[in-house]
Design an enzyme around this catalytic site. Sequence first.
Site, PDB file in Angstrom:
ATOM      1  N   ASP A   1      -1.473   4.418  11.371  1.00 25.38           N
ATOM      2  CA  ASP A   1      -2.168   3.812  12.508  1.00 25.38           C
ATOM      3  C   ASP A   1      -1.923   4.628  13.771  1.00 25.38           C
ATOM      4  O   ASP A   1      -0.874   5.270  13.902  1.00 25.38           O
ATOM      5  CB  ASP A   1      -1.656   2.386  12.748  1.00 25.38           C
ATOM      6  CG  ASP A   1      -2.065   1.415  11.657  1.00 25.38           C
ATOM      7  OD1 ASP A   1      -2.878   1.782  10.786  1.00 25.38           O
ATOM      8  OD2 ASP A   1      -1.567   0.281  11.690  1.00 25.38           O
TER       9      ASP A   1
ATOM     10  N   ARG B   1       0.870  -1.172   0.000  1.00 25.11           N
ATOM     11  CA  ARG B   1       0.000   0.000   0.000  1.00 25.11           C
ATOM     12  C   ARG B   1       0.902   1.215   0.000  1.00 25.11           C
ATOM     13  O   ARG B   1       2.077   1.105   0.365  1.00 25.11           O
ATOM     14  CB  ARG B   1      -0.959  -0.002   1.198  1.00 25.11           C
ATOM     15  CG  ARG B   1      -0.338   0.202   2.575  1.00 25.11           C
ATOM     16  CD  ARG B   1       0.308  -1.003   3.214  1.00 25.11           C
ATOM     17  NE  ARG B   1      -0.582  -2.071   3.584  1.00 25.11           N
ATOM     18  CZ  ARG B   1      -1.231  -2.131   4.753  1.00 25.11           C
ATOM     19  NH1 ARG B   1      -1.048  -1.196   5.659  1.00 25.11           N
ATOM     20  NH2 ARG B   1      -2.001  -3.135   5.027  1.00 25.11           N
TER      21      ARG B   1
ATOM     22  N   ASP C   1       0.228   3.634   5.327  1.00 24.17           N
ATOM     23  CA  ASP C   1      -0.641   3.084   6.371  1.00 24.17           C
ATOM     24  C   ASP C   1      -0.403   3.919   7.622  1.00 24.17           C
ATOM     25  O   ASP C   1       0.701   3.924   8.162  1.00 24.17           O
ATOM     26  CB  ASP C   1      -0.280   1.616   6.616  1.00 24.17           C
ATOM     27  CG  ASP C   1      -1.132   0.967   7.689  1.00 24.17           C
ATOM     28  OD1 ASP C   1      -2.301   1.372   7.860  1.00 24.17           O
ATOM     29  OD2 ASP C   1      -0.630   0.047   8.366  1.00 24.17           O
TER      30      ASP C   1
END
Length: 150
Positions: A86, A81, A84
């Site tokens: 988080d 990806r 990301d």
Amino acid sequence: MDDPKAQIMCALTHLKKIVNTAVKNISPFYITKPWGIAEQPDFINAVVLLETTLSPLKLIHVLQEIENKMGRKKVQRNGPRVIDLDIIFYDNFILNHDDLTLPHPRYSDRAFVLQPLFDIAPQLILPNGQQLRDHLATLDLSTITRIETQ
Ligand code: ADP
Ligand code: MG
């Protein structure tokens, strides 16, 4: 994917523009061999300390907007990806919401999270009361390699 270091730099630029939020610290970057699915480029991971007055849910939604803006598409779990973002901890909040679990449910066995976290918060005490330093000593750090950021 593409140029992971450039993706992280781009994400940092976005993080610095979040309203009512300041980037207080940025960890070194670590190259990580991909987890789960081997046939994909290496990941780069880093940890950022934010100071914010946004609520945890507002913050995760803003982070998801940044992911979307950067062109993240829904792809395979643990697969490649562009970015990301988080939330590992938000102070010592505990939350179980459809959109957000705090602390992050899968941080505790991840050297690629805990080593950069340690770099910027060496005195951190984990929610279970353990020193981050002591927990890190139990993890296999051979999966990650620190890279020069400059
Ligand atoms: P992962 O980060 O595990 O590779 P995703 O980024 O695709 O997977 O996230 C899947 C879902 O996890 C998102 O819809 C998000 O709402 C949810 N989520 C729950 N807790 C967190 C957290 N602490 N940080 C980021 N996303 C979270
Ligand atoms: Mg995520």
